[in-house]
Design a protein around this motif. Sequence first.
Motif: not given
Lengths: 314, 168
Positions: B125, B121-123
Amino acid sequence: MKPFAFERARDVDHALSLAAVSPGARFLAGGTNLLDLMKLEIEQPPRLIDVGRLPLADIAETAGGGLRIGALATNTAVASDPKVRSRYPALARAILAGGSVQLRNKATVGGNLMQRTRCPYFMDAAKPCNKRLPGSGCSAMDGLSSTLALFGASEMCIAVSPSDMSVALAAFDAVAETVRADGSVQRRSVETLHRLPGEAPQVDTDLAPDELILAVELPPPPEGGQAWRKVRARASYTGALASVAVAGDRVALGAVAARPWRARAAEAALADGASPAEAAAAELASAEGEDGRKALVRRLAADVIRQAREGVGS
Amino acid sequence: MLTTIRVNGVDHDVDVDPRTSLLDLLREGLDLKGTKKGCDHGQCGACTVLVNGVRINACLSLAVMHDGDAVVTVEGLASGELLHPVQQAFLTEDAFQCGYCTPGQICSAVGLLAEVAAGQPSEATADLDGPVTLTDAEIRERMSGNICRCSAYPQILAAVRRAAGAAA
């Protein structure tokens, strides 16, 4: 960069025995903060003990229903772990808000806890700074900075911890497990691992020079919602002006003190039935600093407490 | 200090001063000048390379930390005359102006595609429990460690989107 001796630790005991006989040595894991500071000659360790390949990267459930995260788990590994994402989403969010992917791929949990302040006057070797050069004065006190401490500062230092991750760890009541060369193991609350500056701002933490972080342990996540938010000067890839982590009835503030700041006054107010706004105001009542910065943190804390209660924050 | 490092598939035994960054070893020691030195402090991403398949800043790593590691730089992406899909996408979308940040942008995008394929994930997501969908917001966030002073960001975004489509 000043010359230094480089040693790769074969195992934990080897790392500790090297540290015990090497005054001023530093453990090296990802190196993303330490090597940066060594280039600036703010850090000048005579020896680096590379612990990066020690088998301390596991993320495993504990018998008590919590989670044990090895000190050498990368930020990316922790934020990507399904157990962290599903049970401690505020921790995953906090980690994902820090640095860039390139940095998170290298930076470790232990290193994140040991990173030093990004106070611009600490980072500028030409400026007086009591944390960098004890007794030289504090340039930040009358300087330009939007990231000064609101809580727990002293006349000597008003720098803040830059760690986003530790703010969420403090909200989860996480504990850092460490070991020293004499074999003694300690469990230290992440919330109070870092000292407040007092008269000796050059000392960041309670850890002894030969003390190595082995893991961070989280108890089971508390009942109730979780939320995380970080406010900064651009949309991504920069340090916090302020951050807030909420886990159940616990609230932690980031970038407002030399340690992740558990908002105990806010928590007590919430327990007494106060609204999120009232609770945030109760915490900020003891803050010292610019009114604008206090207002930012107050509004942010109230918003994030509300989001956690509504279940929309993470 | 003796260090063995594999770069673009070739093993090198080098004797380096422990202070040597991975970036300086690549550029000065191995004469691989594709990887660029921008800020030298992990703030610009121009030095991004892949170590054991993972993108990092080569400036914030010591060469001696990488004994036994496999490094891929921008020089190692193409297969002969056949460009890597990310390289081709940067050309197709005209995703650069001066080109100085481009090797780092390309290596970063190669790493990004692997991270998305692995479900990291990333920020940006929205749902941490769900699969990762590579929206434009996701690409922007995941490429935020690479600065472009010419500000070719719209074209870089399009190139990564194109390469992701080719990879999917």
